[in-house]
Design an enzyme around this catalytic site. Structure first.
Site, short mmCIF file in Angstrom:
data_model
loop_
_atom_site.label_atom_id
_atom_site.label_comp_id
_atom_site.label_asym_id
_atom_site.label_seq_id
_atom_site.Cartn_x
_atom_site.Cartn_y
_atom_site.Cartn_z
N ARG A 12 39.90 36.12 43.44
CA ARG A 12 39.18 35.02 42.80
C ARG A 12 39.01 35.29 41.31
O ARG A 12 38.62 36.39 40.91
CB ARG A 12 37.80 34.84 43.43
CG ARG A 12 37.84 34.56 44.92
CD ARG A 12 36.47 34.64 45.54
NE ARG A 12 35.87 35.97 45.40
CZ ARG A 12 34.62 36.28 45.72
NH1 ARG A 12 33.83 35.33 46.20
NH2 ARG A 12 34.16 37.50 45.57
N LYS A 45 36.88 19.46 45.49
CA LYS A 45 38.10 20.02 46.08
C LYS A 45 39.02 18.93 46.63
O LYS A 45 40.24 19.01 46.50
CB LYS A 45 37.74 21.04 47.15
CG LYS A 45 37.11 22.31 46.54
CD LYS A 45 36.78 23.34 47.58
CE LYS A 45 36.32 24.64 46.92
NZ LYS A 45 35.10 24.46 46.09
N ASP A 52 40.80 22.59 37.23
CA ASP A 52 41.18 23.98 37.51
C ASP A 52 42.67 24.01 37.80
O ASP A 52 43.15 23.28 38.68
CB ASP A 52 40.39 24.54 38.69
CG ASP A 52 38.94 24.82 38.33
OD1 ASP A 52 38.61 24.77 37.13
OD2 ASP A 52 38.14 25.10 39.24
N LYS A 98 39.41 27.96 52.12
CA LYS A 98 38.13 27.82 51.42
C LYS A 98 37.34 26.65 51.98
O LYS A 98 37.90 25.64 52.44
CB LYS A 98 38.35 27.65 49.92
CG LYS A 98 39.29 26.53 49.50
CD LYS A 98 39.55 26.62 48.00
CE LYS A 98 40.54 25.58 47.53
NZ LYS A 98 40.87 25.71 46.09
N GLU A 147 41.52 22.10 41.54
CA GLU A 147 40.24 21.40 41.71
C GLU A 147 40.04 20.44 40.55
O GLU A 147 40.58 20.63 39.46
CB GLU A 147 39.05 22.38 41.76
CG GLU A 147 38.94 23.19 43.04
CD GLU A 147 37.62 23.95 43.13
OE1 GLU A 147 36.63 23.54 42.48
OE2 GLU A 147 37.58 24.94 43.86
N ARG A 182 40.38 32.27 33.68
CA ARG A 182 39.46 33.19 34.35
C ARG A 182 40.29 34.13 35.22
O ARG A 182 40.83 33.72 36.25
CB ARG A 182 38.44 32.39 35.15
CG ARG A 182 37.57 31.52 34.23
CD ARG A 182 36.95 30.35 34.93
NE ARG A 182 37.94 29.43 35.45
CZ ARG A 182 37.64 28.36 36.18
NH1 ARG A 182 36.39 28.08 36.47
NH2 ARG A 182 38.60 27.58 36.62
N ASN A 226 36.66 19.24 38.79
CA ASN A 226 35.22 19.47 38.74
C ASN A 226 34.54 18.36 37.95
O ASN A 226 34.88 18.13 36.78
CB ASN A 226 34.93 20.83 38.10
CG ASN A 226 35.45 21.97 38.94
OD1 ASN A 226 34.75 22.47 39.81
ND2 ASN A 226 36.68 22.39 38.69
N ARG A 236 40.46 26.80 33.34
CA ARG A 236 39.60 25.62 33.26
C ARG A 236 40.03 24.80 32.04
O ARG A 236 39.94 25.27 30.90
CB ARG A 236 38.14 26.06 33.13
CG ARG A 236 37.15 24.95 32.74
CD ARG A 236 37.14 23.77 33.70
NE ARG A 236 36.87 24.12 35.07
CZ ARG A 236 35.66 24.33 35.58
NH1 ARG A 236 34.59 24.23 34.80
NH2 ARG A 236 35.51 24.63 36.85
#
Length: 321
Positions: A240, A132, A280, A167, A288, A232, A290, A217
């Site tokens: 979410r 993050k 993301d 978050k 983000e 997503r 990842n 993603r």
């Protein structure tokens, strides 16, 4: 060629094999692709990695073959203590959380690198890119963002942006994400809970309405974006989009903004030893980076025919040839 031997040896450091959801697991997809190329598969958990003075980093690992059965998906050929520097590649695929034990594992893997092991992603890069917080390096691509444990700062940020997402920094799969709208309902309670009364740092971001079109993603393999993203899309009133939180995954070509972000970050991150990265992106904003165990290989492959695992294994072969 991945290595000079006839049967290249790959060690996957991962969660327990019997917890894999093989219909969607990206590590499993990597294993399938590697097996199809004649590679020997080894697997261990972080707790199986050992170093002792006078020796080198070893792991008590299982050599496996794939059965093709969706449930009993592997056979254990043998269990043995193996030396990491004698593997052709070590793939660090342990899922978050990035806790103290994860950190200790990366230090053992760094020692293995000193001894000659080839580890992907680089353990040093894993430590340097908390998923993050790594976005802070690229402020031109992100939404309004605050990182703090201070309640007054959180309230001021909400007062300015009116609709925000809060978050934890160590969450995964959408865990612990809250939206507070203009009315500020429960802002204090949520912030107190997430910060543990001011003792734990969190992230607060301006809400991005484009989440209705999906949290995308975008995969980078050796700095090059895979041509398809997995959007997503939140379902049933959820904020979410994470698949673990019930989001619907829809593969789609990269948008212009997706590609622009990916092409900016890709070479930078690859140069740091990050062979596989999952960006993301919501709308045209990066949320983000990842690096621990990026996923979505199978969803993209099943919907588009793009063999993401094949692209990854090609890149791995170039790294260790």
């Amino acid at each position: 060629m991945l290595a000079t031997t006839a049967m290249p040896q790959l060690l996957f450091v991962a969660d327990p094999l019997d917890t894999f959801k093989t219909h969607k697991d990206s590590t499993f997809a990597m294993m399938q692709e590697a097996a199809s190329r004649g590679h020997t598969l080894w697997a261990c958990e972080p707790r199986d990695i050992v170093w002792q003075r006078g020796g080198v980093v070893t792991a008590h690992a299982r050599r496996i073959t794939l059965t093709g059965d969706a449930h009993d998906w592997f056979d254990e050929v043998e269990a043995a203590d193996i030396t990491l520097c004698q593997m052709d590649a070590v793939l660090m695929r342990k899922d978050p959380p990035f806790d103290a034990e994860y950190l200790y594992t990366t230090h053992l893997l760094t020692q293995a690198e000193r001894e000659g092991a080839r580890v992907f992603n680089s353990p040093e890069a894993l430590r340097a890119h908390p998923e993050k917080l790594a976005i802070l390096e690229f402020p031109q691509h992100i939404a309004p963002t605050l990182v703090t444990r201070d309640m007054a700062a959180i309230r001021a940020f909400h007062a300015e942006h009116r609709d925000v997402i809060l978050k934890p920094l160590d969450g995964m799969g959408g865990m612990g994400i809250f939206r507070v709208k203009d009315d500020g309902l429960n802002l204090g309670s949520i912030a107190e809970t997430l910060t543990k009364d001011g003792s734990q740092t969190i992230m607060v971001q301006g809400f991005l309405p484009a989440i209705s079109e999906g949290d995308k993603r975008v995969l980078l393999i050796d700095g090059v974006p895979v041509p398809f993203a997995l959007a997503r899309i939140p379902q049933g009133g959820e904020v979410r989009g994470n698949l673990a939180a019930g989001g619907k995954g829809v593969a789609q070509p990269l948008s212009e903004s997706d590609r622009a972000i990916a092409e900016h970050l890709g070479p930078i991150l690859a140069a740091r030893g990050l062979l596989l990265v999952g960006l993301d992106i919501i709308g045209d904003r990066l949320t983000e980076i990842n690096v621990t165990s990026p996923t979505c290989f199978q969803e993209i492959m099943n919907q588009t025919g793009c063999n993401v695992a094949g692209l990854f294994m090609d890149a791995l072969a170039m790294e260790v040839q």
